[in-house]
Enzyme design. Structure first.
Site, mmCIF file in Angstrom:
data_model
loop_
_atom_site.group_PDB
_atom_site.id
_atom_site.type_symbol
_atom_site.label_atom_id
_atom_site.label_comp_id
_atom_site.label_asym_id
_atom_site.label_seq_id
_atom_site.Cartn_x
_atom_site.Cartn_y
_atom_site.Cartn_z
ATOM 1 N N LYS A 8 -6.726 -6.494 -6.062
ATOM 2 C CA LYS A 8 -5.731 -7.038 -5.479
ATOM 3 C C LYS A 8 -5.496 -8.737 -5.423
ATOM 4 C CE LYS A 8 -4.510 -3.676 -1.894
ATOM 5 N NZ LYS A 8 -4.464 -3.348 -0.388
ATOM 6 N N GLU B 47 -6.260 19.255 7.724
ATOM 7 C CA GLU B 47 -6.286 20.396 8.590
ATOM 8 C C GLU B 47 -4.917 20.366 9.505
ATOM 9 O OE1 GLU B 47 -10.251 20.858 10.310
ATOM 10 O OE2 GLU B 47 -10.901 22.064 8.383
ATOM 11 N N ASP C 195 0.912 -1.084 0.157
ATOM 12 C CA ASP C 195 -0.034 0.049 0.121
ATOM 13 C C ASP C 195 1.009 1.369 0.054
ATOM 14 O OD1 ASP C 195 -2.273 -1.194 -0.062
ATOM 15 O OD2 ASP C 195 -2.867 -1.015 2.066
#
Length: 999
Positions: free
Chosen positions: A684, A442, A351
């Site tokens: 996958k 943020e 990943d």
């Protein structure tokens, strides 16, 4: 209902024959429940205890041992005299070994966490529905919800089924669907149709998926799938259908078992047939049947000798030691055999987010306006160091640090970042790291404010907890946030209304701070900020700003850009209609552009060197991500999966591009590809299948529920420590630090473990070859038994077992990661090595038979019979002239078996010293490099003395204490094995290694 996301809501309501206002009738609920079943995932069908016990006896060698124990038990009934008690020792010991083996196997299987059971944790207990039988919203058990139900969800709820959104009843609806898609950021949903019927789950913004959580907002929707038909249910079905693959080591041991069982069978039959002429010898009382039984016992002893009973225990111990070493490197191994499989890994599918990258968004570039003169303008560009949430880093301009307070534009930019923000930093004292509280984007802005420190706050004396938000707090004390205009899809921005704090300030000084997608925010800007001045935003200036943003977004880094703006004279807060988000865009007009920040999820520092190490080790690294292709390829270039100028055509695919290929083209794509972007879990699993078709050994990482089928299918499933319980349960290994480099360390450890395993397997097998040669020789030559089954069991399990286990501590080769992955089909023992260990085994067999024979022929305390008399000992009677003056009972003496056993044990200790290295001389790699081995040898010899000299052990093992002269003979016969193996190692180093390299 298929493709419910791509059609208008009215079509979905019509399909189920339901009205949004009143819901399903009781009759419709009954029909749908009968048709679709309950809204729950079926429990896993677990094997019964009896089935698990039987499974432990499916191994061929175990069955041969079981047969040997059964036959030994029957034969023990027919024993007479003193042997009638000791005869039962052998079958009892074998059965105890088998029972212990079965208990451990059953216990491991019973305690294995089931990924399918872990899935059920994501099922909510209750749901809120609208049905025709009762007015208003009613709470019912989630399992009773059926397709067609009108469901209401609100913040904090767990979504009870797959739902098509009808209407959002709040400003925004945010959903945390990380368990399903792996995305760490919550997703903003809407009710509009998605025109693409083949959209991936990440793009189905009008769907709520079962098991995900509502992070903010409220909505009403219609259930389109329940139970096993939901996305999470499909994952459960995939896991049920995925058969766990045997590891290369398990396959090798199975092959070895089959070959060994055939050899054992043939040798046992041969020994029995060769001795048919001896069945009627006087020693058997002239009974052909008793003679047949005697040689049958010899054949059983041969079977026991040939099976390395200690091998399973030694392998388990070695793998367990390996897991402990890996745990220290942050790799927690859940499946012992997978430790060895790591050693032949040829492809790592990783990943991107959190594994190759830090999963800590950080601002790395920003710009404000320097000057605007007519159509000409210039920018102040800054770069920012530091790639984690730690508030540590410098602001650089032209590679030199700057003080941000000197730039008025940066002060205003920091103010917007601090106030137009609902996230913060938190110092985790137990983990000793800074973590995000809120959204990643943020938090990156919060961290930027801390690095900028525009008001030169003294942070030197602050604790790490106080340091986390020190600079943000200063800004928040100057301005008070009155209200937030939340993000919405139509304007792609959010804003805050702030007023100055302190006495003398009133709403006249209020400002509105805005952040959002650059194109959307700049479109609503009429001016730009230059220092403290406000300058009109002309088309050339607008184009200059957008051009810079495009460069950042499309360049090598593919940064995620946010524009920051101010409204210097917003409308009065009292006149704002905050309940209606459609009005927000009217308040966010006539804005002044302040600056822009570019952020990314930065690669981990150590990843580039780890990928280079993989390249040297012949391991291909494939990045698999749900992110877009541009970002994925950019990260691949930064970390070395692709070079800076490499053409990625045919090497990088999106899930859609991959789907459009034919099955054979997909298979070939997997052979070359190093990057897959915008993929779903099903991709996958397919990628793993195609890689396995090329005999690749694949390690696959994952953290979400969606990754579980692929983790289960891959040879090595690797879950993240921060991942879901389902992913961890389906995986063979868990990375406690989520770091790609840990995988590479684990592969290195796996290679070292395999090398050590080869050494002790060969060590044990050469011992077994010696035992077989010993029994075969005594049977062929007609000599008395040199070793009995209970002694063989003792050697195989205990005295050989300790040094074999210690060989697992051999130091790894320095060039272990410079070699290509070994072929999983490469045999454990082949060619020259087979000859080497056969030669050692033959010497062991000859030495043990020789030691027993020496006692009969030459020992001063022995009978000193002739070799002819010894070969015909079964014909020994008082009447036979050949044995005149010989007491026939001496042929049943325990001294020769004790001599043979002592030689066998001593040779095996010397053999253990030889096994410190496969080819290096003991002079180059001395035994003290593995101190554990020396300790194991001392322990094994101590145990041998224990059974010789401590009662009642000599009776159980049918041995007797030896004198010093007898021990001298034992050493003389045993020590030459070191010289023999040194000679064979010399041939390996100087003549055979070069030939193998040429091949």
């Amino acid at each position: 209902m298929e493709a419910a996301h791509s059609v208008p809501v009215q079509d979905v309501l019509s399909r189920f024959g339901v009205a949004e206002s009143c819901g399903l009738s009781p009759e419709q609920v009954r029909r749908n429940r009968e048709k679709y079943g309950p809204n729950e995932l079926p429990a896993e069908e677990r094997k019964s205890l009896w089935e698990l016990v039987l499974e432990q006896f499916e191994d061929l060698l175990v069955r041969i041992l079981l047969m040997a124990a059964f036959l030994s038990f029957i034969l023990a009934w027919f024993e007479e005299g003193e042997e009638s008690t000791t005869a039962f020792v052998e079958p009892i010991v074998i059965i105890m070994i088998l029972i212990a083996n079965a208990v451990v196997g059953v216990w491991q299987e019973r305690n294995a966490e089931s990924a399918i059971e872990a899935l059920k944790e994501y099922e909510p207990e209750m749901g809120k529905v609208i049905r025709a039988d009762r007015s208003g919203v009613q709470r019912i058990r989630a399992r009773d919800i059926v397709p067609g139900d009108i469901v209401e969800v609100a913040v904090g709820d767990k979504v009870p089924a797959d739902i098509r959104i009808i209407e959002i009843r709040s400003t925004t609806l945010r959903v945390d669907q990380s368990i399903l898609t792996g995305e760490s950021m919550s997703v903003i949903k809407h009710a509009d149709p998605i025109p693409d019927p083949r959209a991936v789950n990440q793009d189905k913004k009008n769907m709520l998926f079962s098991g995900t959580n509502i992070a903010a907002g409220k909505a009403v929707g219609i259930v389109i799938a329940t139970g096993v038909y939901t996305e999470i249910g499909k994952i459960r079905n995939q896991m049920v259908e995925t058969e766990p693959e045997k590891t290369p080591l398990q396959q090798k041991l199975d092959e070895f078992s089959q070959q060994l069982s055939k050899v054992i069978f043939l040798v046992c039959i041969a020994v029995w047939v060769i001795n048919i002429s001896h069945f009627s010898d006087p020693v058997h009382g002239g009974s052909w049947f008793r003679g047949a039984i005697y040689y049958f016992k010899t054949s059983v002893a041969l079977a026991v000798a040939a099976i390395p009973e200690g091998l399973p225990a030694v392998i388990t111990t070695c793998l367990a030691l390996g897991t402990r070493r890996m745990a220290k490197k942050n790799a927690i191994v859940r499946s012992l055999p997978s430790v060895e499989t790591l050693g032949c890994t040829s492809v790592i599918c990783s990943d991107k987010t959190g594994t190759l990258t830090t999963n800590q968004m950080s601002v790395c570039r920003m710009f404000i306006m320097e000057k605007v003169e007519g159509t000409q303008c210039s920018l102040h560009e800054f770069s920012i160091t530091g790639s984690t949430y730690a508030p540590e880093g410098q602001i650089l301009k032209d590679e030199k640090p700057v003080r941000c307070g000197q730039y008025d534009g940066l002060v205003e930019l920091a103010t917007i970042c601090a106030l137009c923000n609902d996230s913060s930093l938190d110092y985790n004292e137990s983990k000793k790291v800074y973590e995000k509280v809120g959204e990643a984007t943020e938090t990156a802005l919060t961290c930027l404010v801390e690095k900028m420190n525009v008001f030169d706050t003294d942070t030197s004396k602050l604790s790490k907890v106080e340091r986390a938000n020190a600079c943000n707090s200063v800004i928040k004390h100057l301005m008070r946030k009155e209200c937030t205009l939340e993000f919405s899809r139509d304007r792609k921005s959010m804003s805050v209304y702030c007023t100055p704090t302190g006495p003398g300030h009133n709403s006249a000084g209020s400002k509105m701070f805005v952040k959002g997608a650059p194109e959307s925010v700049i479109e609503r800007c009429t001016h730009v900020r230059v220092g403290t001045a406000k300058v009109p935003l002309t088309p050339p200036v607008r184009e200059k700003i957008l051009s810079q943003i495009r460069d950042w977004g499309m360049g090598t880094d593919t940064l995620r850009c946010l524009a920051l703006a101010t409204h210097d004279a917003p409308v009065q807060r009292e006149t704002m209609q905050l309940h209606d988000s459609t009005t927000f865009t009217h308040y966010e007009t006539n804005l002044t552009f302040v600056g822009c920040v570019g952020m990314l999820d930065p690669p981990r520092k150590e990843v580039t060197s780890s990928i280079e190490m993989c390249r040297k080790a012949g391991i291909r690294v494939i990045m698999i991500t749900g992110d877009n292709k541009g970002t994925a390829v950019a990260i691949c270039r930064r970390i070395g999966i692709f070079t800076e100028s490499e053409d990625v055509a045919g090497k990088a695919y999106t899930g859609r591009e991959f789907d459009e290929l034919s099955p054979e083209a997909q298979r070939q794509a997997c052979r070359e590809a190093r990057c897959f972007a915008r993929v779903e879990p099903a991709h996958k699993s397919r990628i793993v299948e195609y890689l396995q078709s090329f005999n690749e050994i694949t390690a696959m990482t994952g953290d979400g529920v969606n990754d579980a089928p692929a983790l289960k299918k891959a040879e090595i499933g690797i879950a993240m420590g921060s991942g879901t319980a389902v992913a961890k349960s389906a995986a063979e290994m868990v990375l406690s630090d989520d770091n790609f480099s840990t995988i590479v360390s684990a592969v290195e450890e796996g290679r070292a473990i395999y090398n050590n395993m080869k050494q002790f397997i060969r060590y044990l097998i050469s011992s077994n070859v010696g035992e077989v040669v010993c029994i075969f020789l005594t049977a062929i030559l007609g000599l008395p038994e040199a070793l009995i089954p209970v002694q063989l069991l003792w050697v195989n399990l205990v005295t050989d077992g300790l040094p074999a286990t210690a060989l697992g501590f051999n130091p790894p080769d320095l060039d272990i990661m410079d070699k290509l992955p070994r072929n999983p089909k490469e045999p454990l023992i082949s060619g020259w090595l087979f000859f080497r260990y056969l030669a050692i085994g033959v010497y062991v067999g000859l030495a043990t038979v020789g030691a027993a024979t020496w006692w009969f022929l030459y020992d001063a305390e022995g009978p000193q019979v002739s070799f002819h008399q010894l070969r015909n000992f079964m014909r020994c009677t008082e009447d036979n002239p050949i044995f005149e003056g010989v007491n026939c009972e001496i042929f049943e003496s325990r001294y020769p078996t004790t001599m043979a056993l002592s030689v066998l044990v001593t040779i095996e200790m010397c053999n253990a010293l030889n096994s410190v290295s496969e080819n290096q001389s003991l002079l180059r790699m001395p035994p003290w490099l593995n101190i554990w081995l020396l300790g194991a040898i001392v322990m094994s010899m101590a145990l041998h003395f224990f059974i010789l000299y401590v009662k009642p052990m000599p009776l159980i093992f049918q041995v007797t204490p030896l004198s010093w002269p007898q021990w001298v003979v034992v050493l003389k016969i045993s020590l030459p094995v070191i010289l023999l193996d040194e000679g064979l190692k010399y041939l390996s180093r100087n003549h055979l290694e070069g030939e193998e390299d040429k091949k």
